[in-house]
Design a protein around this motif. Structure first.
Motif, PDB file in Angstrom:
ATOM      1  N   THR A  93      36.785  28.904 -37.817  1.00 26.74           N
ATOM      2  CA  THR A  93      37.478  29.433 -36.643  1.00 26.74           C
ATOM      3  C   THR A  93      38.745  30.147 -37.101  1.00 26.74           C
ATOM      4  O   THR A  93      39.197  29.976 -38.228  1.00 26.74           O
ATOM      5  CB  THR A  93      37.867  28.299 -35.672  1.00 26.74           C
ATOM      6  OG1 THR A  93      38.823  27.459 -36.325  1.00 26.74           O
ATOM      7  CG2 THR A  93      36.657  27.499 -35.241  1.00 26.74           C
ATOM      8  N   MET A  94      39.313  30.923 -36.223  1.00 28.09           N
ATOM      9  CA  MET A  94      40.545  31.640 -36.529  1.00 28.09           C
ATOM     10  C   MET A  94      41.776  30.809 -36.165  1.00 28.09           C
ATOM     11  O   MET A  94      42.883  31.317 -36.122  1.00 28.09           O
ATOM     12  CB  MET A  94      40.566  32.988 -35.795  1.00 28.09           C
ATOM     13  CG  MET A  94      39.447  33.920 -36.223  1.00 28.09           C
ATOM     14  SD  MET A  94      39.508  34.319 -37.983  1.00 28.09           S
ATOM     15  CE  MET A  94      40.919  35.384 -38.017  1.00 28.09           C
ATOM     16  N   GLU A  95      41.584  29.532 -35.905  1.00 26.45           N
ATOM     17  CA  GLU A  95      42.674  28.620 -35.557  1.00 26.45           C
ATOM     18  C   GLU A  95      43.737  28.627 -36.659  1.00 26.45           C
ATOM     19  O   GLU A  95      43.422  28.582 -37.843  1.00 26.45           O
ATOM     20  CB  GLU A  95      42.101  27.213 -35.400  1.00 26.45           C
ATOM     21  CG  GLU A  95      43.129  26.137 -35.281  1.00 26.45           C
ATOM     22  CD  GLU A  95      42.532  24.743 -35.393  1.00 26.45           C
ATOM     23  OE1 GLU A  95      43.174  23.823 -34.912  1.00 26.45           O
ATOM     24  OE2 GLU A  95      41.423  24.596 -35.962  1.00 26.45           O
ATOM     25  N   TYR A  96      45.000  28.679 -36.244  1.00 20.85           N
ATOM     26  CA  TYR A  96      46.084  28.609 -37.211  1.00 20.85           C
ATOM     27  C   TYR A  96      46.696  27.219 -37.149  1.00 20.85           C
ATOM     28  O   TYR A  96      47.404  26.867 -36.214  1.00 20.85           O
ATOM     29  CB  TYR A  96      47.147  29.673 -36.931  1.00 20.85           C
ATOM     30  CG  TYR A  96      48.224  29.695 -37.986  1.00 20.85           C
ATOM     31  CD1 TYR A  96      47.958  30.158 -39.273  1.00 20.85           C
ATOM     32  CD2 TYR A  96      49.493  29.220 -37.708  1.00 20.85           C
ATOM     33  CE1 TYR A  96      48.924  30.154 -40.254  1.00 20.85           C
ATOM     34  CE2 TYR A  96      50.483  29.214 -38.688  1.00 20.85           C
ATOM     35  CZ  TYR A  96      50.195  29.686 -39.952  1.00 20.85           C
ATOM     36  OH  TYR A  96      51.156  29.684 -40.923  1.00 20.85           O
ATOM     37  N   ALA A  97      46.350  26.416 -38.117  1.00 27.25           N
ATOM     38  CA  ALA A  97      46.868  25.049 -38.254  1.00 27.25           C
ATOM     39  C   ALA A  97      47.012  24.804 -39.754  1.00 27.25           C
ATOM     40  O   ALA A  97      46.146  24.195 -40.386  1.00 27.25           O
ATOM     41  CB  ALA A  97      45.917  24.042 -37.628  1.00 27.25           C
ATOM     42  N   PRO A  98      48.086  25.324 -40.369  1.00 24.96           N
ATOM     43  CA  PRO A  98      48.228  25.295 -41.828  1.00 24.96           C
ATOM     44  C   PRO A  98      48.045  23.906 -42.439  1.00 24.96           C
ATOM     45  O   PRO A  98      48.474  22.900 -41.880  1.00 24.96           O
ATOM     46  CB  PRO A  98      49.658  25.788 -42.057  1.00 24.96           C
ATOM     47  CG  PRO A  98      50.006  26.546 -40.835  1.00 24.96           C
ATOM     48  CD  PRO A  98      49.259  25.886 -39.713  1.00 24.96           C
TER      49      PRO A  98
END
Length: 134
Positions: A93-98
């Motif tokens: 997914t393109m989720e941003y959760a570093p």
């Protein structure tokens, strides 16, 4: 935030040492103990939330990693250098959760270190071959 990561890594290192110490049975053996070919502390530290740490021993394969044999096979194919493991293709997914992953240890007596931050856990797992940080 830097202090909490430093504390997490310190705690993870101590936990890894404790796990290895507890895993060694107290019994007499006929020959000298064989040193593992590889020994790593693998950490996954998300920017928000709780991190995890796993101990990986190779040849003989073991530790707290759930797929030790598969992970050790990957490491053996690249002389223990995590950065050389080929990425596993597939969607994320393109989720941003570093998330920051690290592998600190030795391979055939040589120190090995790897640390990288990825945009999310899926990317971290795929970019490191799909096994080590799964």
């Amino acid at each position: 935030m830097h202090m909490s990561r430093a504390r997490f890594r310190w705690a993870a290192a101590l936990a890894g040492i404790a796990v290895v110490a507890q895993a060694a049975p107290a019994q007499a053996s006929p020959g000298p103990a064989r040193e593992p070919v590889g020994a790593y502390l693998l950490t996954v530290a998300p920017e928000h939330g709780h991190g995890t740490a796993k101990r990986l021993l190779c040849d003989p394969d073991g530790g707290t990693h759930p797929a030790a044999a598969e992970a050790c096979d990957q490491l053996a194919s690249v002389d223990g250098e995590v950065a050389r493991i080929a990425a596993r293709p597939g969607p994320c997914t393109m989720e941003y959760a570093p998330v920051r992953v690290s592998a600190d240890g030795t391979w055939r007596g040589k120190p090995r270190r790897f640390a990288e931050t990825y945009p999310n856990r899926c990317a971290a797992v795929r970019e490191t071959g799909g096994v080590l940080f799964r």
